[in-house]
Write a protein that holds these residues in place. Structure first.
Motif, PDB file in Angstrom:
ATOM      1  N   VAL A 139       3.024  -8.337 -13.224  1.00  0.00           N
ATOM      2  CA  VAL A 139       2.342  -8.967 -12.086  1.00  0.00           C
ATOM      3  C   VAL A 139       1.769 -10.322 -12.487  1.00  0.00           C
ATOM      4  O   VAL A 139       1.988 -11.340 -11.800  1.00  0.00           O
ATOM      5  CB  VAL A 139       1.223  -8.041 -11.549  1.00  0.00           C
ATOM      6  CG1 VAL A 139       0.288  -8.818 -10.610  1.00  0.00           C
ATOM      7  CG2 VAL A 139       1.819  -6.858 -10.811  1.00  0.00           C
ATOM      8  N   GLU A 146       3.231  -9.889  -5.453  1.00  0.00           N
ATOM      9  CA  GLU A 146       2.454  -9.618  -6.663  1.00  0.00           C
ATOM     10  C   GLU A 146       1.008 -10.074  -6.504  1.00  0.00           C
ATOM     11  O   GLU A 146       0.091  -9.396  -6.994  1.00  0.00           O
ATOM     12  CB  GLU A 146       3.088 -10.316  -7.864  1.00  0.00           C
ATOM     13  CG  GLU A 146       4.372  -9.695  -8.379  1.00  0.00           C
ATOM     14  CD  GLU A 146       5.571 -10.004  -7.510  1.00  0.00           C
ATOM     15  OE1 GLU A 146       6.617  -9.349  -7.685  1.00  0.00           O
ATOM     16  OE2 GLU A 146       5.482 -10.897  -6.649  1.00  0.00           O
ATOM     17  N   TYR A 163       5.417  -0.274  -9.938  1.00  0.00           N
ATOM     18  CA  TYR A 163       5.997  -1.619 -10.080  1.00  0.00           C
ATOM     19  C   TYR A 163       6.395  -1.872 -11.536  1.00  0.00           C
ATOM     20  O   TYR A 163       7.461  -2.433 -11.819  1.00  0.00           O
ATOM     21  CB  TYR A 163       4.975  -2.653  -9.605  1.00  0.00           C
ATOM     22  CG  TYR A 163       5.423  -4.086  -9.729  1.00  0.00           C
ATOM     23  CD1 TYR A 163       6.252  -4.658  -8.766  1.00  0.00           C
ATOM     24  CD2 TYR A 163       5.002  -4.877 -10.793  1.00  0.00           C
ATOM     25  CE1 TYR A 163       6.663  -5.981  -8.870  1.00  0.00           C
ATOM     26  CE2 TYR A 163       5.398  -6.198 -10.903  1.00  0.00           C
ATOM     27  CZ  TYR A 163       6.228  -6.742  -9.933  1.00  0.00           C
ATOM     28  OH  TYR A 163       6.631  -8.048 -10.044  1.00  0.00           O
ATOM     29  N   LEU A 221      -0.738  -7.563  -4.401  1.00  0.00           N
ATOM     30  CA  LEU A 221      -0.952  -6.357  -5.202  1.00  0.00           C
ATOM     31  C   LEU A 221      -2.157  -6.515  -6.120  1.00  0.00           C
ATOM     32  O   LEU A 221      -2.985  -5.601  -6.250  1.00  0.00           O
ATOM     33  CB  LEU A 221       0.304  -6.068  -6.022  1.00  0.00           C
ATOM     34  CG  LEU A 221       0.402  -4.710  -6.729  1.00  0.00           C
ATOM     35  CD1 LEU A 221       0.287  -3.574  -5.723  1.00  0.00           C
ATOM     36  CD2 LEU A 221       1.710  -4.615  -7.493  1.00  0.00           C
ATOM     37  N   TRP A 229      -5.353  -6.456  -4.015  1.00  0.00           N
ATOM     38  CA  TRP A 229      -5.638  -5.074  -3.622  1.00  0.00           C
ATOM     39  C   TRP A 229      -6.278  -4.316  -4.786  1.00  0.00           C
ATOM     40  O   TRP A 229      -7.281  -3.626  -4.604  1.00  0.00           O
ATOM     41  CB  TRP A 229      -4.346  -4.395  -3.184  1.00  0.00           C
ATOM     42  CG  TRP A 229      -4.502  -2.958  -2.787  1.00  0.00           C
ATOM     43  CD1 TRP A 229      -5.619  -2.368  -2.264  1.00  0.00           C
ATOM     44  CD2 TRP A 229      -3.521  -1.930  -2.888  1.00  0.00           C
ATOM     45  NE1 TRP A 229      -5.391  -1.034  -2.032  1.00  0.00           N
ATOM     46  CE2 TRP A 229      -4.113  -0.730  -2.393  1.00  0.00           C
ATOM     47  CE3 TRP A 229      -2.199  -1.894  -3.320  1.00  0.00           C
ATOM     48  CZ2 TRP A 229      -3.414   0.471  -2.351  1.00  0.00           C
ATOM     49  CZ3 TRP A 229      -1.513  -0.691  -3.264  1.00  0.00           C
ATOM     50  CH2 TRP A 229      -2.110   0.464  -2.787  1.00  0.00           C
ATOM     51  N   SER A 272      -4.067   2.268  -6.005  1.00  0.00           N
ATOM     52  CA  SER A 272      -3.630   0.933  -6.448  1.00  0.00           C
ATOM     53  C   SER A 272      -3.090   0.979  -7.871  1.00  0.00           C
ATOM     54  O   SER A 272      -2.139   0.271  -8.208  1.00  0.00           O
ATOM     55  CB  SER A 272      -4.782  -0.070  -6.332  1.00  0.00           C
ATOM     56  OG  SER A 272      -5.803   0.212  -7.276  1.00  0.00           O
ATOM     57  N   VAL A 325       0.467   2.379  -7.644  1.00  0.00           N
ATOM     58  CA  VAL A 325       1.420   1.391  -7.116  1.00  0.00           C
ATOM     59  C   VAL A 325       1.788   0.377  -8.205  1.00  0.00           C
ATOM     60  O   VAL A 325       2.967   0.032  -8.377  1.00  0.00           O
ATOM     61  CB  VAL A 325       0.836   0.684  -5.877  1.00  0.00           C
ATOM     62  CG1 VAL A 325       1.744  -0.468  -5.444  1.00  0.00           C
ATOM     63  CG2 VAL A 325       0.680   1.672  -4.729  1.00  0.00           C
ATOM     64  N   ILE A 326       0.799  -0.110  -8.951  1.00  0.00           N
ATOM     65  CA  ILE A 326       1.088  -1.058 -10.040  1.00  0.00           C
ATOM     66  C   ILE A 326       1.914  -0.388 -11.128  1.00  0.00           C
ATOM     67  O   ILE A 326       2.832  -1.002 -11.699  1.00  0.00           O
ATOM     68  CB  ILE A 326      -0.214  -1.636 -10.609  1.00  0.00           C
ATOM     69  CG1 ILE A 326      -0.886  -2.534  -9.568  1.00  0.00           C
ATOM     70  CG2 ILE A 326       0.038  -2.432 -11.893  1.00  0.00           C
ATOM     71  CD1 ILE A 326      -2.234  -3.090  -9.987  1.00  0.00           C
TER      72      ILE A 326
END
Length: 201
Positions: free
Chosen positions: A58, A71, A111, A74, A77, A104, A107-108
């Motif tokens: 990111v 990114e 990713y 993200l 967030w 969160s 989700v990261i």
């Protein structure tokens, strides 16, 4: 928003404290002892690893200033849920206050997993690695389902000691699953570095 509370939230959600030390508690005139087993970390080895990998991707993407809006959103967030959790939750041992922040993190981590595995050239190795990561995480999270769902009369207190980062190292079966994942992860990095050196040479 004290630094000690930020550190506590990090230990509750991503990685245990390697050093034993005492910090101010959640209530006036109280203290809390941080250590490897306190507080229990609501994560798994694959989830924590992929979170840090995802955060690297990111930040790297944002620094290029090219097609980095997803990114950037993200990261915003993640930071907003981090500070919101600190402001709302007085006692971080209550997991319900950390749910938005944990989402969160997931989700990261997803990713990071996607970016890491897409560089694996072999499809079979890619699928095998993803399955290994899912199994290691599931073993950490679900090894104690019988205790959680079939323990009538048990009085549960927060935070729950089951399905944590620390328990994944204490349970032999889960430890083996995580060791295989870490070895697979290191093997892929070694192959990637070897191919990168070959391209440079």
């Amino acid at each position: 928003l004290e630094p000690t509370r930020m550190l506590s939230l990090f230990h509750y959600t991503l990685f245990p404290s390697p050093i034993v030390h005492t910090i101010p508690g959640a209530y006036p005139n109280s203290t809390f002892k941080l250590g490897w087993n306190s507080p229990p970390t609501n994560s798994s080895i694959p989830l924590s690893i992929f979170f840090f990998v995802g955060m690297i991707y990111v930040i790297k993407k944002i620094r290029t200033f090219k097609d980095c809006i997803p990114e950037l959103l993200l990261l915003i967030w993640f930071v907003s849920t981090f500070f919101t959790t600190l402001m709302i939750a007085r006692d971080l041992s209550l997991e319900r206050y950390m749910l938005p922040f944990l989402i969160s993190i997931i989700v990261i981590a997803s990713y990071g997993c996607w970016n890491f595995t897409r560089h694996v050239t072999s499809k079979k190795m890619q699928i095998g690695f993803i399955m290994c990561a899912i199994f290691a995480h599931a073993a950490t999270s679900l090894s104690y389902w019988e205790r959680l769902y079939f323990s009538p009369g048990t009085f549960w207190t927060n935070p729950l000691p089951y399905g944590t980062f620390q328990e994944s190292l204490a349970n032999p079966f889960v430890l083996v699953a995580n060791a295989i994942f870490v070895a697979f992860f290191a093997y892929i990095i070694a192959i990637w570095l070897k191919n990168k050196r070959r391209m440079i040479a």
